[in-house]
Write a protein that holds these residues in place. Structure first.
Motif, short mmCIF file in Angstrom:
data_model
loop_
_atom_site.label_atom_id
_atom_site.label_comp_id
_atom_site.label_asym_id
_atom_site.label_seq_id
_atom_site.Cartn_x
_atom_site.Cartn_y
_atom_site.Cartn_z
N TRP A 53 38.27 36.65 -8.55
CA TRP A 53 39.24 37.72 -8.51
C TRP A 53 39.98 37.86 -9.83
CZ3 TRP A 53 40.84 41.66 -5.64
CH2 TRP A 53 42.12 42.15 -5.87
N GLY A 104 34.20 38.49 -6.19
CA GLY A 104 35.25 38.45 -5.21
C GLY A 104 35.53 39.82 -4.65
N ALA A 119 32.95 40.91 -2.15
CA ALA A 119 33.14 40.27 -0.85
C ALA A 119 34.19 41.03 -0.08
CB ALA A 119 33.59 38.83 -1.05
N ARG A 175 36.37 32.29 -4.90
CA ARG A 175 36.65 33.71 -4.71
C ARG A 175 37.89 34.13 -5.48
NH1 ARG A 175 37.70 35.99 1.28
NH2 ARG A 175 38.75 37.92 0.73
N SER A 191 36.48 32.78 3.48
CA SER A 191 36.52 31.36 3.19
C SER A 191 37.08 30.62 4.37
CB SER A 191 37.38 31.11 1.96
OG SER A 191 38.61 31.75 2.13
N TRP A 220 30.34 34.09 2.85
CA TRP A 220 31.40 33.85 1.87
C TRP A 220 32.42 34.95 1.87
CZ3 TRP A 220 28.19 30.44 1.88
CH2 TRP A 220 26.85 30.79 1.76
N ASP A 221 32.28 35.91 2.65
CA ASP A 221 33.33 36.90 2.73
C ASP A 221 34.58 36.28 3.31
OD1 ASP A 221 31.01 39.42 3.70
OD2 ASP A 221 31.58 38.63 1.76
N ALA A 226 29.35 37.52 -2.41
CA ALA A 226 29.77 37.33 -3.80
C ALA A 226 28.91 36.27 -4.43
CB ALA A 226 31.23 36.92 -3.84
#
Lengths: 713, 132
Positions: A407, A308, A311, A403, A125, A122-123, A318
């Motif tokens: 954020w 977020g 990540a 994410r 997308s 998931w770092d 995350a």
């Protein structure tokens, strides 16, 4: 610059002498200035350079498949650019390192690799999108807009424009801070432009060799375990509150500047080694004393917004808010978090089903201790179907990724950080305390359904001392006067001049006196607030400090009393004048009411006597004022209680009380019905009180007037 | 309230239909697609709705990006379009109605200013103030 093989080739040959002189000069210059004319200088024969480039083009052109007639023909500009573009795309840092706002565009050439589940998927997308693509077609008929719209843009162009700009980001955040707030290279509003992904991640996801990776290794010398985002640093003490104080935690005590620099560095996407040194230096410092009240409620709330950001740093993935205490930090100690007794399931309908499933798998890998979550798989299925339905109806849903939501909520949470929540956010804290008391009371009384109350934990940041020191440069005489936000320049020299007594007119004196009373009221109010606060501070303070606190409190109470009664009183307090002035002002009355519980009995009695003495006067003033009226009624009812209980016979014998009552009734009768304000509450024994002193007729009048008869309200 | 209980956040409002009132008096209705920390909004399938009396008209506008400082208030629309006592009319008609209304307002304003001037009073011009 044109260089002729010999001067004789110069077309303009008229003045040979001059040219020869020039030639000699040239040689002289050559000797002195190697860099410009000698070996260091590039032989700038543009023709040769062009030929070299052309060779390159030919090579590049032959390696690619011929595109048609346009391929190797005379288009000088087009081909080198393409070759360059190709090389750049190979060089570029992977797509994960993108701003969530722009990441959708890239449809990379890498084949999707869904296998690497143990990496932090998931770092990126974008990576997710790669996965999503093939899987989507298998699973769901309807597709989100994202898969349509964006991959058609030429990715090369994007990479080209992105890469140089990223490289060019200035390292402003390490510049010396002169007294202004630190400058950010990228404003804090933008989501991370580039994530710092650890190397192993890239090896899994991007098998192509990347030159830049080497330099990145240099830039991140700290081992993975020590790297922590500023948010993690703030998170960590909170997580430690869950019952695992560990000795070597990272303290949140970053100085303002450091935090800002970290953030600034983070925003720019890189951390300079100096910043890391600072960060890792903080690892060793001891844990500050933490507020036990932060233990209540969900810490998971705090974790999720940081998702977020984490990540961004390439730390463990995350966690979506659907997963409760997910250990964020790299250290293993954080994995020992125990779930809170009351689990709370947030709305997970915003997650893409693939995303959620993968996350779920990941959670199961990581959290073998959290048994309670494993049982929630069934729920998750239900959510997924709900979400599928949603996405069928609304193809534009989830344009804002999880994410990005994290954020934004992370930024909002950061704004809630405070050193002293009771100072910064008093009403919210009080409100929640009341709510919790209610809930506790409810639980005690009935067996009603336990409502899960989720409480927002605002992280408590340790208080930092900011002493401003004016900047000094070595070797300069004196100090610079640099005016900044933290150190504003003094513009006006305001001097307070007190007036002389003779000049004032009577009116002014009256006005001043009233103003003085107001000032006294305000000062006493501050003291009162402090005194009321002592109880809370008492609970929080250490043992040794408590006597000192008590002493302070007592002192303040005395000060308040003095303020009320007037300083330096005569022997017998001949005049209640000062006090009366205060009581004439509504705020003063409230003040007195609030102070009364704190005063010593004699002092309280004194105040009450003063009130009673001047009651008629006050009644006149207060008839219009509901608060005053309530107070009055309370006093009267109290007197009535005393009378009826017969404990205090002195009161009866004292004629003053009788007189007082008579006067009170007279005043009340005199005031017309309409003008009489409606008090907050009317004590019920007023009737009996009045009945002692007045005859029936007046009693009736009073009753109707004051709505004392029950049923008339 | 799941993200941050006790706070006001727009995150739960995403992908829902909203009515947004702007500082210049415009009313926008659209699906809230994206937000940021300044409450800048991205509205999708936006429609600008003009109200005059009991009538209203919709002008389709597409995608709007609204700067957060210009938002007065916004709220989720839950009810269906048919649940309103107002009458929908065509765009031309509503624009015409609006023009008429503006004219009437201007005239009454002029009269007011005139009357005040006769009495020696003056009201500062509205365009120098921050309206709405």
């Amino acid at each position: 610059m044109f260089r002729y093989p010999s001067l004789e080739d110069c077309p303009l040959d008229e003045d040979e002498d001059a040219f020869q002189a020039l030639g000699e000069e040239d040689e002289d210059i050559d000797q002195f200035n190697d860099d410009t004319f000698g070996a260091g200088a590039v032989d700038d024969d543009w023709q040769e350079a062009h030929e070299r480039l052309a060779e390159l083009e030919d090579k590049a052109g032959s390696s690619r498949e011929p595109d048609g007639p346009v391929g190797n023909d005379g288009d000088v500009l087009g081909d080198p650019e393409d070759a360059l573009a190709e090389r750049l795309t190979r060089l570029v840092i992977d797509n994960e390192l993108e701003d969530p706002a722009i990441m959708q565009a890239v449809h990379t050439r890498d084949p999707p690799q869904p296998g690497g589940l143990n990496s932090s998927i998931w770092d990126s997308s974008a990576m997710l999108r790669r996965i999503r693509g093939p899987l989507l077609t298998q699973e769901m008929p309807s597709v989100s807009v994202l898969d349509y719209a964006l991959p058609q843009r030429p990715p090369q162009a994007r990479d080209e424009e992105r890469d140089p700009s990223e490289r060019a980001l200035p390292r402003r955040s390490s510049s010396p801070i002169i007294g202004s707030p630190p400058v950010r290279a990228v404003p804090i509003g933008t989501p991370p432009k580039q994530a710092a992904i650890p190397n192993f991640n890239q090896q899994i996801l991007c098998p192509k060799p990347v030159h830049i990776r080497a330099t990145m290794q240099q830039r991140y010398p700290a081992p993975y375990g020590e790297r922590m985002s500023p948010n993690q640093l703030c998170n960590v003490p909170n997580s430690s509150l869950l019952g695992h104080p560990f000795p070597h935690s990272v303290s949140p005590v970053l100085t303002h500047l450091q935090r800002a620099q970290l953030l600034g560095g983070a925003q720019a996407g890189r951390m300079s080694p100096s910043q890391f040194a600072r960060v890792s230096g903080l690892v060793g410092s001891p844990l500050p004393s933490v507020n036990p009240k932060l233990l209540q409620g969900r810490v998971g709330q705090m974790m999720s917004p940081a998702g977020g950001f984490r990540a961004f740093f390439g730390a463990p993935p995350a966690p979506p808010p659907s997963q409760l205490p997910h250990p964020p930090g790299p250290g293993s100690h954080l994995q020992n978090l125990r779930p809170q007794p009351q689990m709370f399931r947030p709305d997970t309908t915003h997650l893409h089903p693939q995303h959620r499933r993968l996350l779920h798998q990941r959670q199961q890998q990581n959290r073998n201790q959290h048994r309670s979550l494993n049982g929630s798989g069934g729920d998750r299925g239900g959510h997924r179907s709900n979400h599928q339905e949603q996405i069928r109806k609304d193809p534009y849903a989830n344009l804002m990724l999880q994410r990005e939501k994290d954020w934004v909520s992370k930024i909002q949470m950061m704004q809630l950080q405070s050193t002293d929540p009771y100072l910064d956010d008093y009403y919210y804290q009080n409100y929640f305390q009341k709510l919790e008391k209610l809930a506790a009371a409810e639980e005690v009384h009935g067996d009603g359904p336990k409502k899960e109350r989720t409480k927002l934990i605002t992280p408590q940041v340790a208080k930092l001392e900011h002493t401003y020191k004016p900047v000094q440069f070595e070797g300069s005489l004196g100090k610079l006067t640099v005016s900044s936000v933290n150190n504003p320049r003094k513009m006006i020299d305001a001097v307070v001049t007190s007036r002389s007594e003779d000049d004032e007119t009577k009116e002014k004196q009256v006005r001043d006196k009233r103003r003085q009373t107001l000032v006294t009221i305000e000062k006493t109010y501050s003291l009162l607030l402090d005194v009321e606060d002592y109880e809370r501070r008492y609970l929080l303070s250490l043992e040794g400090e408590r006597p000192a606190l008590m002493g302070e409190r007592k002192q303040k109470i005395c000060d308040m009393y003095d303020n009320l009664r007037g300083k330096a009183p005569g022997q017998d307090r001949p005049s209640d004048d000062h006090f009366m002035q205060i009581m004439c002002i509504r705020k003063g009355k409230r003040l007195v009411a609030r102070i009364l519980p704190f005063l010593a009995p004699e002092q309280a009695a004194d105040v009450l006597m003063a009130t009673a003495r001047n009651l008629p006067f006050l009644i006149k003033k207060d008839a219009q004022d509901e608060f005053g009226l309530s107070l009055l009624y309370l006093v009267l009812s109290r007197g009535e209680e005393l009378q009826s209980s017969d404990t205090n016979t002195e009161l009866m014998q004292d004629n003053q009380w009788t007189e007082l009552m008579l006067m009170a009734t007279r005043e009340l009768l005199r005031i017309p019905q309409g003008a009489l304000a409606k008090p907050v509450s009317i004590p019920s024994n007023l009737i009996s009180l009045f009945s002692r002193y007045v005859d029936q007729q007046k009693l009736n009048l009073l009753e109707t007037k004051l709505h004392l008869v029950r049923g008339i309200r | 309230m799941n993200y941050m209980p006790g706070t006001a956040s727009l995150i739960q409002d995403i992908d829902k239909k909203h009515l947004v009132l702007l500082r210049d008096g415009r009313t926008l209705i659209g699906y809230l697609r994206s937000i940021d920390q300044f409450a800048n909004l991205v509205l999708h399938q936006t429609v600008e709705r003009i109200h005059v009396g009991k009538k209203y008209g919709d002008i389709p506008r597409g995608i709007f990006v609204v700067r957060g400082e210009n938002v007065v208030l916004l709220g989720e629309i839950v009810s269906k379009e048919s649940d309103t006592p107002l009458q929908q009319v065509s765009i031309e008609e509503i624009l015409e109605e609006q023009r008429v209304e503006q004219q009437a307002k201007q005239e009454s304003e002029k009269l007011k200013v005139q009357a005040l001037k006769e009495r020696g009073l003056s009201v500062p011009r509205a365009d120098t103030l921050d309206e709405y």
